[in-house]
Design a protein around this motif. Sequence first.
Motif, mmCIF file in Angstrom:
data_model
loop_
_atom_site.group_PDB
_atom_site.id
_atom_site.type_symbol
_atom_site.label_atom_id
_atom_site.label_comp_id
_atom_site.label_asym_id
_atom_site.label_seq_id
_atom_site.Cartn_x
_atom_site.Cartn_y
_atom_site.Cartn_z
ATOM 1 N N THR A 257 1.029 -1.307 -0.032
ATOM 2 C CA THR A 257 0.048 0.135 -0.215
ATOM 3 C C THR A 257 0.830 1.251 -0.070
ATOM 4 N N LEU A 258 0.354 2.260 -0.746
ATOM 5 C CA LEU A 258 1.089 3.393 -0.485
ATOM 6 C C LEU A 258 0.179 4.567 -0.178
ATOM 7 N N ALA A 259 0.334 5.168 0.993
ATOM 8 C CA ALA A 259 -0.746 6.093 1.484
ATOM 9 C C ALA A 259 -0.125 7.609 1.410
ATOM 10 N N THR B 206 -8.423 -2.621 6.855
ATOM 11 C CA THR B 206 -7.300 -3.362 6.426
ATOM 12 C C THR B 206 -7.020 -2.866 4.844
ATOM 13 N N CYS B 207 -5.807 -3.041 4.244
ATOM 14 C CA CYS B 207 -5.545 -2.576 3.138
ATOM 15 C C CYS B 207 -4.454 -3.529 2.376
ATOM 16 N N GLU B 208 -4.867 -4.109 1.214
ATOM 17 C CA GLU B 208 -3.983 -4.979 0.368
ATOM 18 C C GLU B 208 -4.043 -4.371 -1.071
ATOM 19 N N GLY B 209 -2.769 -3.834 -1.203
ATOM 20 C CA GLY B 209 -3.053 -3.172 -2.662
ATOM 21 C C GLY B 209 -3.531 -1.964 -2.869
ATOM 22 N N VAL B 210 -3.321 -0.911 -2.102
ATOM 23 C CA VAL B 210 -4.180 0.331 -2.028
ATOM 24 C C VAL B 210 -3.440 1.375 -2.360
ATOM 25 N N TYR B 211 -3.923 2.269 -3.183
ATOM 26 C CA TYR B 211 -3.274 3.895 -3.177
ATOM 27 C C TYR B 211 -4.212 4.700 -2.635
#
Length: 474
Positions: free
Chosen positions: A141-143, A153-158
């Motif tokens: 993830t890139l935040a 929960t984040c899986e593969g998130v921009y």
Amino acid sequence: MKKLEALFDHIASRVNVNLKPMGIDVKQILTNAIPRERHLQYYAFYALTEDHPISFRFQNSNMAGTYFLGKTQVDRSVVYKSDLRGDELKRKGDVVEFNGVKTTLFYDEVIRVINSCLIKTLVHNHSKNPETPEVFKILNTLAMHFSNIHGTTCEGVYLGPFSTIDLSIMHNCVVGNFSYVQAGDLSRLTIESGRVWIKSNGLFEFNYVYPEGVVEQYVSMDENGKITGKFIDYVEEFKEDFVPVYSSVQPELMGVEVGEGTYVNPYSVIKGDCKIGDNSLIAQRAHVENSDIGKGSNAQENCYIKNAVYEGFNVTAHGGKVIHTRLAPNVFVGFNSFVHGTATCPITVGRDSIVMPHTIIDAEEPITIPENSAVWGYVTKQSDLKDQCMSLETLAKTTDIVIGNMTFKGDGKAFVEAFKHRIAHIREENGANFDGTEETRGHAQKTQDACFNILQPFQGGADAGMYPTMTIGE
């Protein structure tokens, strides 16, 4: 800094594997967003209290300027000037319910950040994912700057700058600048910039999209990850105020009247003529100036409160900004909202009202929000409230309605009650109702005796910018 460069390449590849099919390539952003030397300049720090498990594991990562509380693991990640707050993680023995099915936890929940880059990001609450109830996972993830990952929960998130994902489960999603999403289990969606989307399956759905061109005035990002707009300009204005705070391991709070049962984090800024009432909480990275914070109120991470009066039991969620504004009792200001009055154009918000997440009230004239109301969207003058404000009583009777850029479908009563329940829960968790008993202790009381330890990265050679692999606690 060979290993740090290799780490950025690794993160870019992992994020791109998930998101390139959706038209996102983060390589250039990760190359340019933060000058590499800054990853050597700032120490990470973790809090120790008797109320939170001491359990930290860091490996193959950079954590410059980041705050940790509660059980946390960081692996092959860059976590820059972020806040990982594990004070609401689930505990061993807790019974949790998902879709009517109850299950008991056999381990304390842990925040796990893997193959990810978080930039000035807030991580808080606990996982709502029934598949992994003991793990609050942020993977691939890139935040970007001042985004919030709250119970999601984040899986593969921009996540674009100043965006928020709240109480959801996200797989392979793109969330645009200044968007707010609380919509359950989401996969392979692109959320456009400036959208506020709150959905409870089978009950209600609230949708608002900012008019074209508005969000760009407040936050925009170029292909190199450079952030511009009124939001970042406002935050940058106060950057130097934090420098003395980080020059000491345990900075002292001087000359401020602080009530009983209140906690002011030493990594916050309290400036000018301020008074902070009983049972209040001022979190790290909050900035409070020339303001009266009434009993039972709070200012969460990345909140900026200036020339404001909080009459009591007011909640300012993560990233909220309240300037030249008076909040009557029991007002809630949502995530990343910008309530910006001036000396000649002040804002007044009536009691028991809700400023919805990601609302912009940028006053060009004096503005008064009626009591017991919900306000959303983009407000610059009193007449804008006609299609961006509604009494909670009326909203509770609503089923399907379209007002301006807002669409609501479903059970208005359930929507209002859900908000009221959550706001009451936030006050309870923060210790606003503390009466001296163990049952009413909240964050403001549980962190009274917190102490802080610092961690520093390697300063030279191939390891420059990397933090040593270490395990602290269990």
